[in-house]
Design a protein around this motif. Structure first.
Motif, PDB file in Angstrom:
ATOM      1  N   ALA A 163       0.731  -1.112   0.336  1.00 44.43           N
ATOM      2  CA  ALA A 163       0.316   0.282  -0.213  1.00 44.43           C
ATOM      3  C   ALA A 163       0.620   1.672  -0.268  1.00 44.43           C
ATOM      4  CB  ALA A 163      -0.971  -0.102   1.465  1.00 44.43           C
ATOM      5  N   ALA A 164       0.638   1.910  -0.694  1.00 42.22           N
ATOM      6  CA  ALA A 164       0.845   3.902  -1.158  1.00 42.22           C
ATOM      7  C   ALA A 164       1.578   4.085   0.892  1.00 42.22           C
ATOM      8  CB  ALA A 164       0.174   4.633  -1.399  1.00 42.22           C
ATOM      9  N   VAL A 165       1.945   4.755   1.115  1.00 42.12           N
ATOM     10  CA  VAL A 165       2.081   5.572   2.543  1.00 42.12           C
ATOM     11  C   VAL A 165       1.946   6.598   2.741  1.00 42.12           C
ATOM     12  CG1 VAL A 165       3.442   5.835   4.439  1.00 42.12           C
ATOM     13  CG2 VAL A 165       4.450   3.869   2.542  1.00 42.12           C
ATOM     14  N   CYS A 166       0.829   7.132   3.159  1.00 39.04           N
ATOM     15  CA  CYS A 166       0.386   8.579   3.595  1.00 39.04           C
ATOM     16  C   CYS A 166       0.610   8.935   4.416  1.00 39.04           C
ATOM     17  CB  CYS A 166      -1.063   8.164   3.432  1.00 39.04           C
ATOM     18  SG  CYS A 166      -1.177   7.760   1.319  1.00 39.04           S
ATOM     19  N   VAL A 167       0.404  10.566   4.500  1.00 41.56           N
ATOM     20  CA  VAL A 167       0.510  11.172   6.437  1.00 41.56           C
ATOM     21  C   VAL A 167      -1.012  12.195   6.137  1.00 41.56           C
ATOM     22  CG1 VAL A 167       1.318  12.637   7.306  1.00 41.56           C
ATOM     23  CG2 VAL A 167       2.794  11.327   6.819  1.00 41.56           C
ATOM     24  N   ILE A 168      -2.023  11.945   6.780  1.00 42.86           N
ATOM     25  CA  ILE A 168      -2.473  12.677   6.600  1.00 42.86           C
ATOM     26  C   ILE A 168      -3.229  13.728   7.512  1.00 42.86           C
ATOM     27  CG2 ILE A 168      -5.497  12.504   6.876  1.00 42.86           C
ATOM     28  CD1 ILE A 168      -3.421  10.101   4.959  1.00 42.86           C
ATOM     29  N   THR A 169      -3.754  14.709   7.214  1.00 42.09           N
ATOM     30  CA  THR A 169      -2.811  15.211   7.919  1.00 42.09           C
ATOM     31  C   THR A 169      -4.382  16.957   8.308  1.00 42.09           C
ATOM     32  OG1 THR A 169      -2.577  16.893   6.058  1.00 42.09           O
ATOM     33  CG2 THR A 169      -0.642  16.602   7.512  1.00 42.09           C
ATOM     34  N   SER A 170      -4.544  17.485   9.012  1.00 40.85           N
ATOM     35  CA  SER A 170      -6.119  18.645   9.198  1.00 40.85           C
ATOM     36  C   SER A 170      -5.699  19.316  10.004  1.00 40.85           C
ATOM     37  CB  SER A 170      -6.781  17.596   9.495  1.00 40.85           C
ATOM     38  OG  SER A 170      -8.594  18.615   9.963  1.00 40.85           O
ATOM     39  N   GLY A 222      -7.535  21.855  15.755  1.00 40.23           N
ATOM     40  CA  GLY A 222      -6.034  22.457  16.014  1.00 40.23           C
ATOM     41  C   GLY A 222      -5.354  20.782  14.784  1.00 40.23           C
ATOM     42  N   ARG A 223      -3.990  21.633  14.045  1.00 38.48           N
ATOM     43  CA  ARG A 223      -2.787  20.891  13.887  1.00 38.48           C
ATOM     44  C   ARG A 223      -2.420  19.016  14.403  1.00 38.48           C
ATOM     45  NH1 ARG A 223       2.794  23.053  11.613  1.00 38.48           N
ATOM     46  NH2 ARG A 223       2.857  23.070  13.583  1.00 38.48           N
ATOM     47  N   THR A 224      -2.447  18.031  13.647  1.00 36.86           N
ATOM     48  CA  THR A 224      -2.843  16.915  13.901  1.00 36.86           C
ATOM     49  C   THR A 224      -2.813  16.372  12.321  1.00 36.86           C
ATOM     50  OG1 THR A 224      -3.406  14.948  15.014  1.00 36.86           O
ATOM     51  CG2 THR A 224      -5.200  16.272  13.700  1.00 36.86           C
ATOM     52  N   GLY A 225      -1.711  14.987  12.622  1.00 38.06           N
ATOM     53  CA  GLY A 225      -1.818  14.282  11.644  1.00 38.06           C
ATOM     54  C   GLY A 225      -1.156  12.985  12.205  1.00 38.06           C
ATOM     55  N   CYS A 226      -1.279  11.819  10.955  1.00 38.54           N
ATOM     56  CA  CYS A 226      -1.062  10.441  11.624  1.00 38.54           C
ATOM     57  C   CYS A 226      -0.291   9.592  10.468  1.00 38.54           C
ATOM     58  CB  CYS A 226      -2.031   9.374  11.781  1.00 38.54           C
ATOM     59  SG  CYS A 226      -3.233   9.392  10.548  1.00 38.54           S
ATOM     60  N   THR A 227       0.122   8.684   9.874  1.00 36.31           N
ATOM     61  CA  THR A 227       1.043   8.524   8.706  1.00 36.31           C
ATOM     62  C   THR A 227      -0.541   6.469   8.504  1.00 36.31           C
ATOM     63  OG1 THR A 227       2.953   8.380   9.251  1.00 36.31           O
ATOM     64  CG2 THR A 227       2.503   6.967   7.359  1.00 36.31           C
ATOM     65  N   ALA A 228      -0.650   6.366   7.681  1.00 36.05           N
ATOM     66  CA  ALA A 228      -1.421   5.838   6.799  1.00 36.05           C
ATOM     67  C   ALA A 228      -1.608   5.109   5.650  1.00 36.05           C
ATOM     68  CB  ALA A 228      -3.127   6.172   6.749  1.00 36.05           C
ATOM     69  N   THR A 229      -2.015   4.215   5.731  1.00 35.48           N
ATOM     70  CA  THR A 229      -1.747   3.130   4.435  1.00 35.48           C
ATOM     71  C   THR A 229      -3.338   2.695   4.053  1.00 35.48           C
ATOM     72  OG1 THR A 229      -1.406   1.184   4.913  1.00 35.48           O
ATOM     73  CG2 THR A 229       0.427   2.378   4.847  1.00 35.48           C
ATOM     74  N   ALA A 230      -4.589   3.064   4.814  1.00 37.35           N
ATOM     75  CA  ALA A 230      -5.831   2.325   4.933  1.00 37.35           C
ATOM     76  C   ALA A 230      -5.816   3.834   3.732  1.00 37.35           C
ATOM     77  CB  ALA A 230      -5.899   1.922   5.399  1.00 37.35           C
ATOM     78  N   VAL A 231      -6.256   3.776   2.321  1.00 32.73           N
ATOM     79  CA  VAL A 231      -6.585   5.154   1.108  1.00 32.73           C
ATOM     80  C   VAL A 231      -6.197   4.684   0.063  1.00 32.73           C
ATOM     81  CG1 VAL A 231      -5.998   7.426   0.983  1.00 32.73           C
ATOM     82  CG2 VAL A 231      -4.974   6.854   3.172  1.00 32.73           C
ATOM     83  N   CYS A 232      -7.976   4.508  -0.056  1.00 31.45           N
ATOM     84  CA  CYS A 232      -7.028   4.264  -1.766  1.00 31.45           C
ATOM     85  C   CYS A 232      -8.925   5.158  -2.744  1.00 31.45           C
ATOM     86  CB  CYS A 232      -8.136   2.717  -2.093  1.00 31.45           C
ATOM     87  SG  CYS A 232      -9.924   2.385  -1.233  1.00 31.45           S
ATOM     88  N   SER A 233      -9.090   5.366  -3.197  1.00 29.01           N
ATOM     89  CA  SER A 233      -9.862   5.820  -3.985  1.00 29.01           C
ATOM     90  C   SER A 233     -11.318   4.698  -4.140  1.00 29.01           C
ATOM     91  CB  SER A 233      -9.432   5.681  -5.922  1.00 29.01           C
ATOM     92  OG  SER A 233     -10.994   6.595  -6.787  1.00 29.01           O
ATOM     93  N   VAL A 234     -12.254   5.666  -4.180  1.00 27.06           N
ATOM     94  CA  VAL A 234     -13.908   5.267  -4.918  1.00 27.06           C
ATOM     95  C   VAL A 234     -14.726   5.879  -5.616  1.00 27.06           C
ATOM     96  CG1 VAL A 234     -15.984   5.123  -3.122  1.00 27.06           C
ATOM     97  CG2 VAL A 234     -14.200   5.690  -1.932  1.00 27.06           C
ATOM     98  N   THR A 235     -14.461   6.670  -5.956  1.00 23.97           N
ATOM     99  CA  THR A 235     -15.002   7.350  -7.385  1.00 23.97           C
ATOM    100  C   THR A 235     -13.962   8.398  -7.392  1.00 23.97           C
ATOM    101  OG1 THR A 235     -16.813   7.352  -8.579  1.00 23.97           O
ATOM    102  CG2 THR A 235     -16.535   8.283  -6.595  1.00 23.97           C
ATOM    103  N   ASP A 236     -14.961   9.335  -9.549  1.00 19.38           N
ATOM    104  CA  ASP A 236     -14.126  10.513  -9.570  1.00 19.38           C
ATOM    105  C   ASP A 236     -14.384  10.782 -10.176  1.00 19.38           C
ATOM    106  OD1 ASP A 236     -14.877   8.974 -11.677  1.00 19.38           O
ATOM    107  OD2 ASP A 236     -13.248   9.451 -12.830  1.00 19.38           O
ATOM    108  N   ASP A 237     -16.157  10.723  -9.753  1.00 17.35           N
ATOM    109  CA  ASP A 237     -17.309  11.313 -10.292  1.00 17.35           C
ATOM    110  C   ASP A 237     -18.614  10.910  -8.693  1.00 17.35           C
ATOM    111  OD1 ASP A 237     -19.355  13.623 -11.475  1.00 17.35           O
ATOM    112  OD2 ASP A 237     -19.943  11.561 -12.919  1.00 17.35           O
TER     113      ASP A 237
END
Length: 166
Positions: free
Chosen positions: A15-22, A27-42
């Protein structure tokens, strides 16, 4: 089904390695995640799975927006920093060059991609929340090799594929 047997099988799913931020009211926060995927483009939508016990779960909900930073191969240190439960938010963001995205979430400069989203729906399954996120902006870095997680280790995937004509 035995949990460890399931986890061992999932370790064989690269799986791609992602850092999710907000950033926002929580407040500002973030974590590393691999459970990310595309659902739809429309409309452009992706999903993110995050443990309900994660401190980021509450913050992402409160902020309502996030940025999925798909890491380039050279950004392994950032993945490790954002997965370390002993580091504060400020310590996590001390590595890397961060820009304020259009939705206010931190976007990692020179990430393979930074995908800004608004959380549109959340579903609970077992120990995790599934965040459905509508994409409002996406930025890519040309020529980046990707960082993937496979077999409980980080690996470089590249070289970048040329753009595909539509």
């Amino acid at each position: 089904m035995d949990k460890q047997e399931f986890r061992n099988a999932m370790a064989q799913l690269g799986a791609a390695v992602c850092v999710i931020t907000s950033d926002g009211e929580a407040g500002r926060t973030g974590c590393t995640a691999t459970a990310v995927c595309s659902v739809t483009d429309d409309p452009p939508t992706l999903l993110l799975c995050l443990n309900r016990a994660s401190r980021n779960n509450v913050a992402f909900r409160a902020n309502g927006t996030l940025c999925v930073n798909v890491l380039a191969a050279r950004q392994e240190e950032i993945a490790l920093r954002f997965s370390d439960p002993n580091l504060s938010g400020d310590q996590r963001f001390s590595g890397g060059d961060w820009l304020k995205g259009e939705n206010g979430s931190p976007a990692l400069q020179n990430a393979a991609a930074s995908i800004e989203c608004r959380i549109s729906d959340i579903t609970e399954v077992g120990t995790h929340s599934i965040f459905f996120c509508e994409v409002s902006a996406a930025h890519t870095s040309a020529g980046s090799d990707a960082l993937v997680y496979f077999g409980r280790a980080f690996h470089r995937v590249g070289a970048t594929v040329p753009e595909i004509a539509e």
